[in-house]
Design a protein around this motif. Structure first.
Motif, PDB file in Angstrom:
ATOM      1  N   THR A 179       0.824  -1.214   0.000  1.00 48.58           N
ATOM      2  CA  THR A 179       0.000   0.000   0.000  1.00 48.58           C
ATOM      3  C   THR A 179       0.853   1.256   0.000  1.00 48.58           C
ATOM      4  O   THR A 179       0.313   2.367   0.019  1.00 48.58           O
ATOM      5  CB  THR A 179      -0.914   0.022   1.241  1.00 48.58           C
ATOM      6  N   ASN A 180       2.212   1.058  -0.042  1.00 50.59           N
ATOM      7  CA  ASN A 180       3.090   2.225  -0.089  1.00 50.59           C
ATOM      8  C   ASN A 180       2.926   2.947  -1.423  1.00 50.59           C
ATOM      9  O   ASN A 180       2.631   2.328  -2.449  1.00 50.59           O
ATOM     10  CB  ASN A 180       4.537   1.804   0.083  1.00 50.59           C
ATOM     11  N   PRO A 181       3.154   4.261  -1.457  1.00 53.13           N
ATOM     12  CA  PRO A 181       3.035   5.020  -2.722  1.00 53.13           C
ATOM     13  C   PRO A 181       4.047   4.523  -3.754  1.00 53.13           C
ATOM     14  O   PRO A 181       5.138   4.073  -3.408  1.00 53.13           O
ATOM     15  CB  PRO A 181       3.333   6.458  -2.290  1.00 53.13           C
ATOM     16  N   ILE A 182       3.655   4.584  -5.020  1.00 51.45           N
ATOM     17  CA  ILE A 182       4.556   4.205  -6.119  1.00 51.45           C
ATOM     18  C   ILE A 182       5.448   5.403  -6.436  1.00 51.45           C
ATOM     19  O   ILE A 182       4.975   6.531  -6.560  1.00 51.45           O
ATOM     20  CB  ILE A 182       3.758   3.790  -7.364  1.00 51.45           C
ATOM     21  N   SER A 183       6.734   5.122  -6.611  1.00 51.36           N
ATOM     22  CA  SER A 183       7.675   6.198  -6.998  1.00 51.36           C
ATOM     23  C   SER A 183       8.651   5.666  -8.056  1.00 51.36           C
ATOM     24  O   SER A 183       8.914   4.463  -8.135  1.00 51.36           O
ATOM     25  CB  SER A 183       8.437   6.712  -5.766  1.00 51.36           C
ATOM     26  N   ASN A 184       9.154   6.578  -8.896  1.00 50.67           N
ATOM     27  CA  ASN A 184      10.180   6.252  -9.898  1.00 50.67           C
ATOM     28  C   ASN A 184       9.720   5.182 -10.882  1.00 50.67           C
ATOM     29  O   ASN A 184      10.505   4.326 -11.301  1.00 50.67           O
ATOM     30  CB  ASN A 184      11.494   5.813  -9.237  1.00 50.67           C
ATOM     31  N   ILE A 185       8.428   5.185 -11.253  1.00 52.95           N
ATOM     32  CA  ILE A 185       7.973   4.219 -12.239  1.00 52.95           C
ATOM     33  C   ILE A 185       8.500   4.627 -13.610  1.00 52.95           C
ATOM     34  O   ILE A 185       8.568   5.807 -13.954  1.00 52.95           O
ATOM     35  CB  ILE A 185       6.431   4.123 -12.240  1.00 52.95           C
ATOM     36  N   ILE A 186       8.918   3.614 -14.406  1.00 53.53           N
ATOM     37  CA  ILE A 186       9.490   3.838 -15.743  1.00 53.53           C
ATOM     38  C   ILE A 186       8.384   3.648 -16.775  1.00 53.53           C
ATOM     39  O   ILE A 186       7.625   2.679 -16.713  1.00 53.53           O
ATOM     40  CB  ILE A 186      10.635   2.862 -16.019  1.00 53.53           C
ATOM     41  N   PRO A 187       8.262   4.565 -17.730  1.00 57.18           N
ATOM     42  CA  PRO A 187       7.237   4.390 -18.772  1.00 57.18           C
ATOM     43  C   PRO A 187       7.368   3.039 -19.455  1.00 57.18           C
ATOM     44  O   PRO A 187       8.455   2.565 -19.735  1.00 57.18           O
ATOM     45  CB  PRO A 187       7.522   5.544 -19.727  1.00 57.18           C
ATOM     46  N   ASN A 238      -3.742  -7.002 -13.756  1.00 62.40           N
ATOM     47  CA  ASN A 238      -2.488  -6.385 -14.206  1.00 62.40           C
ATOM     48  C   ASN A 238      -2.807  -5.257 -15.171  1.00 62.40           C
ATOM     49  O   ASN A 238      -3.751  -5.344 -15.969  1.00 62.40           O
ATOM     50  CB  ASN A 238      -1.607  -7.425 -14.903  1.00 62.40           C
ATOM     51  N   THR A 239      -2.048  -4.169 -15.082  1.00 66.55           N
ATOM     52  CA  THR A 239      -2.226  -3.028 -15.979  1.00 66.55           C
ATOM     53  C   THR A 239      -0.880  -2.615 -16.551  1.00 66.55           C
ATOM     54  O   THR A 239       0.178  -2.888 -15.980  1.00 66.55           O
ATOM     55  CB  THR A 239      -2.842  -1.832 -15.227  1.00 66.55           C
ATOM     56  N   LYS A 240      -0.942  -1.962 -17.700  1.00 68.17           N
ATOM     57  CA  LYS A 240       0.285  -1.479 -18.350  1.00 68.17           C
ATOM     58  C   LYS A 240       0.144   0.006 -18.629  1.00 68.17           C
ATOM     59  O   LYS A 240      -0.877   0.466 -19.125  1.00 68.17           O
ATOM     60  CB  LYS A 240       0.542  -2.226 -19.660  1.00 68.17           C
ATOM     61  N   TYR A 241       1.191   0.751 -18.269  1.00 74.26           N
ATOM     62  CA  TYR A 241       1.214   2.182 -18.530  1.00 74.26           C
ATOM     63  C   TYR A 241       1.629   2.452 -19.971  1.00 74.26           C
ATOM     64  O   TYR A 241       2.244   1.618 -20.627  1.00 74.26           O
ATOM     65  CB  TYR A 241       2.198   2.860 -17.572  1.00 74.26           C
ATOM     66  N   SER A 242       1.354   3.643 -20.428  1.00 73.95           N
ATOM     67  CA  SER A 242       1.825   4.058 -21.768  1.00 73.95           C
ATOM     68  C   SER A 242       3.353   4.094 -21.783  1.00 73.95           C
ATOM     69  O   SER A 242       4.007   4.171 -20.739  1.00 73.95           O
ATOM     70  CB  SER A 242       1.270   5.442 -22.115  1.00 73.95           C
ATOM     71  N   THR A 243       3.901   4.064 -22.978  1.00 70.21           N
ATOM     72  CA  THR A 243       5.365   4.001 -23.105  1.00 70.21           C
ATOM     73  C   THR A 243       6.032   5.319 -22.849  1.00 70.21           C
ATOM     74  O   THR A 243       7.246   5.400 -22.705  1.00 70.21           O
ATOM     75  CB  THR A 243       5.747   3.519 -24.516  1.00 70.21           C
ATOM     76  N   THR A 244       5.266   6.386 -22.825  1.00 74.68           N
ATOM     77  CA  THR A 244       5.852   7.696 -22.526  1.00 74.68           C
ATOM     78  C   THR A 244       5.018   8.360 -21.452  1.00 74.68           C
ATOM     79  O   THR A 244       3.822   8.055 -21.258  1.00 74.68           O
ATOM     80  CB  THR A 244       5.883   8.609 -23.760  1.00 74.68           C
ATOM     81  N   VAL A 245       5.639   9.269 -20.800  1.00 77.97           N
ATOM     82  CA  VAL A 245       4.936  10.036 -19.770  1.00 77.97           C
ATOM     83  C   VAL A 245       4.969  11.483 -20.190  1.00 77.97           C
ATOM     84  O   VAL A 245       6.017  12.127 -20.105  1.00 77.97           O
ATOM     85  CB  VAL A 245       5.589   9.860 -18.388  1.00 77.97           C
ATOM     86  N   ASN A 246       3.847  11.944 -20.742  1.00 77.18           N
ATOM     87  CA  ASN A 246       3.748  13.345 -21.148  1.00 77.18           C
ATOM     88  C   ASN A 246       2.519  13.980 -20.477  1.00 77.18           C
ATOM     89  O   ASN A 246       1.420  13.426 -20.544  1.00 77.18           O
ATOM     90  CB  ASN A 246       3.589  13.468 -22.664  1.00 77.18           C
TER      91      ASN A 246
END
Length: 699
Positions: free
Chosen positions: A592-600, A690-698
């Protein structure tokens, strides 16, 4: 009293002896035992009035008997008159006033005494006077007041008699053909009355009977002026009886001598043995013959049952309460509690009997329970009737009974078939947990069997205080076709409510439904019970308690959701291989800890756990979790559902709805409804996806 005539030449010695005899006779008479004046005929009164008269005790309280005889007298004022008709609201006074001069050293007495005669004995007021001259008079006044109001009390048909109106001829002197008669005394009486409307205008009474020698108009005296007329006791020859034809509040009896005659006394101013125009001592007796007045109001209050008791042991106590202080004025009456069973009230019970009330006060007719009786089980109706003609008192408020003189009512409280009572409480089903936390699943909740159990656990739990708009409605249930008039009431300040229905109001309905109506600003917005309670009506059952509604605040809700995540490189093929450690590292466990430094381009696996920390099963729970979408709710990227396929941890439970988002798409993860129990094995359920983020973070 008998007085012998004397010739003038022997007047000095014989009159002194006569004076001594009269005083001794007076003392002896006063000392006699008092005998009840029961033989006196009652006054015939008009309808609605009662006949009454002074009792012996009333004579002696107004003019006390003392021994030795006291002079001057001491008449009393404001004495409660007991009467002979069991009434108690008359107050009488008597006072003496003198117009002229009384003889110095003379005996002047006003006392109560008893006169025994052959056929009866009479209590009288004895008026014994020694006037200094023939013009002196003395008046005894009787006034009447009402004990309740202290205002003048009128007496109808007031009658009285004055006895011993006689004379004592002493002799005469002559000079040639001229003759002058002398008297020791020559009684005369004037009787007048006064009304409350004209308290200063005297009214002359009507003669009812008199001695044959008594004058036919006032002043009442003997008509024989040449000889003695001697009487004693209740001799009719020296009596006048009168009655008033108007209501009287005061009577004056003025006593004196015939001013047209000559008198002498035994004292001697010039040595010739004669003192002119100084009457000797003399007396009259006054007796009240009766009067009429409206009696104090009478009230008889009793209990009846038109239908059977709910329980044969149910009994009732009728009560009359004084509205001034709510005191029960019938407490001392032993017959006020009913006896009997079914719909029978045993004769002589459940009644106050005939009870006198104060006409200046108001009263409440009520009843109290005896034993375990519940008055709410019974419908009460009241009716009062005039006892004389049985006519119903049409304008009647049992909480404001006001009666007046002459009223004689019989009031009946009738309890018919018992009423139906539907009651309950809106309570805080928190098991008395303090400092609530919305995601606390510690023993504080899990081992508290009073928390969120749908039951009112008094005294641990309490009612929810009233909030404006918080109501309960009693109505027919959905689908019922019967007739019923809906009733709505605010809950009480302590959270309770109660509806009382007569059998007519219930009608033929075999069930009713109570509905809790929660206001918009209601703090206790989480229900632990349904907001609709069905109440089934049973034969011969009239009390339906415990139709309770349980609520808690949001922080005490039973359902707790925990959402945790695991960040990975999208190579995960089995969602069940990841351990759960909510407080562990986000890179190793579901956390339940916050997510940090996630890579696109990375993936996030989510676990959502539903926990029932209450003590009631929860049903039809649905988990909804929309995947984030760029631009919505501040999201910077769009997330899509990724493989592996979402699963329910408990052999596929919870399952996923056909409407849930499919692999590769953005949308809402949605489960089918599932239950949570209250045991350790079924109070928790979780899903993983399971989920997948976009390849870029804009942005």
């Amino acid at each position: 009293m008998h007085k012998m005539p004397y010739v003038l030449n022997s007047i000095i010695s014989q009159l002194f002896s006569e004076h001594i005899y009269r005083v001794l006779a007076l003392i002896a008479t006063i000392a006699m035992l008092l005998i009840n004046n029961s033989a006196l005929a009652a006054v015939t009164c008009d309808a609605g009035f009662i006949s009454d008269n002074f009792d012996i005790a009333d004579y002696t309280s107004l003019a006390p008997v003392t021994s030795p005889v006291t002079s001057p007298p001491n008449p009393k004022i404001d004495q409660n008159i007991a009467g002979i008709s069991n009434e108690s609201y008359l107050i009488a006074s008597n006072v003496l006033t003198t117009n002229g001069i009384l003889s110095a050293g003379g005996v002047n007495i006003y006392q109560s005494t008893n006169i025994p005669v052959t056929t009866e004995a009479a209590q009288v007021f004895r008026f014994y006077q020694d006037f200094a001259n023939k013009t002196t008079t003395r008046t005894v006044s009787y006034t009447f007041k009402n004990k309740f109001t202290n205002q003048p009390q009128a007496l109808n048909k007031l009658g009285l008699s004055v006895f011993d109106i006689d004379t004592n001829y002493a002799g005469y002197t002559s000079s040639g053909t001229s003759r002058t008669d002398y008297f020791e005394f020559f009684d005369q009486v004037i009787i007048t009355g006064f009304t409350s409307a004209n308290p200063t205008t005297p009214i002359t009474p009507i003669i009812q009977s008199k001695g044959s020698g008594i004058s036919s108009s006032a002043p009442y005296r003997q008509t024989n002026t040449t000889n003695s007329v001697s009487c004693g006791g209740l001799d009719d020859n020296c009596k006048v009886s009168v009655a008033f034809n108007q209501p009287i509040v005061k009577v004056d009896i003025t006593y004196g001598n015939n001013v047209n005659l000559n008198y002498y006394d035994q004292s001697d101013d010039n040595g010739d043995g004669i003192q002119l125009n100084d009457p000797g001592d003399q007396l009259i007796d006054i007796r009240f013959d009766g009067y009429c007045y409206k009696p104090q109001p009478r009230l008889t209050y009793k209990k009846e049952l038109s239908g059977p008791r709910k329980a044969n042991t149910d009994q009732f106590t009728v009560q009359i309460k004084d509205n001034a202080d709510s005191s029960v004025v019938t407490n001392g009456i032993t017959s006020t509690t009913t006896q009997g069973s079914g719909n029978t009230v045993t004769t002589g019970t459940g009644t106050t009997g005939t009870f006198k009330v104060n006409p200046t006060k108001t009263y409440t007719l009520t009843e109290a329970i005896a034993g375990t009786t519940n008055l709410a089980d019974y419908a009460a109706s009241y009716v009062c009737k005039n006892s004389g003609n049985n006519e119903v008192v049409t304008i009647l408020d049992p909480k404001n009974i006001k009666m007046t003189y002459g009223d004689n009512w019989t009031c009946t409280i009738t309890n018919g078939r018992p009423n139906y009572v539907f009651s309950g409480i809106v309570f805080n089903d928190n098991g008395k947990i303090t400092n609530p936390t919305k995601d606390d699943v510690s023993d504080k909740y899990l081992n508290n069997n009073l928390y969120f159990n749908g039951k009112y656990d008094s005294p641990t739990e309490s009612g929810i205080p009233f909030t404006t708009g918080h109501t309960i409605t009693l109505n027919k249930c959905a689908g019922d076709t019967g007739t019923f008039t809906s009733q709505t009431m605010n809950i009480n300040p302590d959270g309770t409510y109660s509806f009382t229905l007569t059998p007519a109001q219930l009608g033929s309905n075999t069930r009713l439904c109570a509905t809790q109506n929660e206001p918009n600003n209601y703090t206790y917005s989480v229900d632990t019970t349904s907001n609709v309670r069905q109440i089934n009506i049973k034969n011969n059952t009239f009390n339906y308690p415990d139709n309770n509604f349980g609520d808690v605040i949001q922080d005490n809700a039973a359902l707790v959701l925990f959402k945790s995540q695991y960040v990975h490189d999208c190579s995960l093929t089995d969602l069940t291989t990841i351990s759960v450690n909510y407080t562990g590292s986000a890179s190793t466990f579901y956390s339940t800890n916050p997510i940090s430094n996630i890579i696109p381009g990375q993936c996030i696996a989510y676990r959502i756990e539903a926990v029932n920390r209450g003590n009631m099963p929860l049903t039809d729970i649905i988990i909804r979790d929309p995947l984030q979408k760029k631009g919505e709710n501040g999201a910077l990227v769009t997330s899509t559902l990724a493989t592996p396929t979402p699963i329910g941890e408990n052999s596929g439970v919870p399952s996923f709805s056909n409407s849930s988002v499919s692999i590769g798409n953005n949308g809402q993860v949605l489960t089918n409804g599932f239950p949570l129990g209250i045991t350790s094995s079924d109070r928790r359920r979780a899903i993983r996806f399971n989920t997948k983020y976009s390849t870029t973070v804009n942005p």
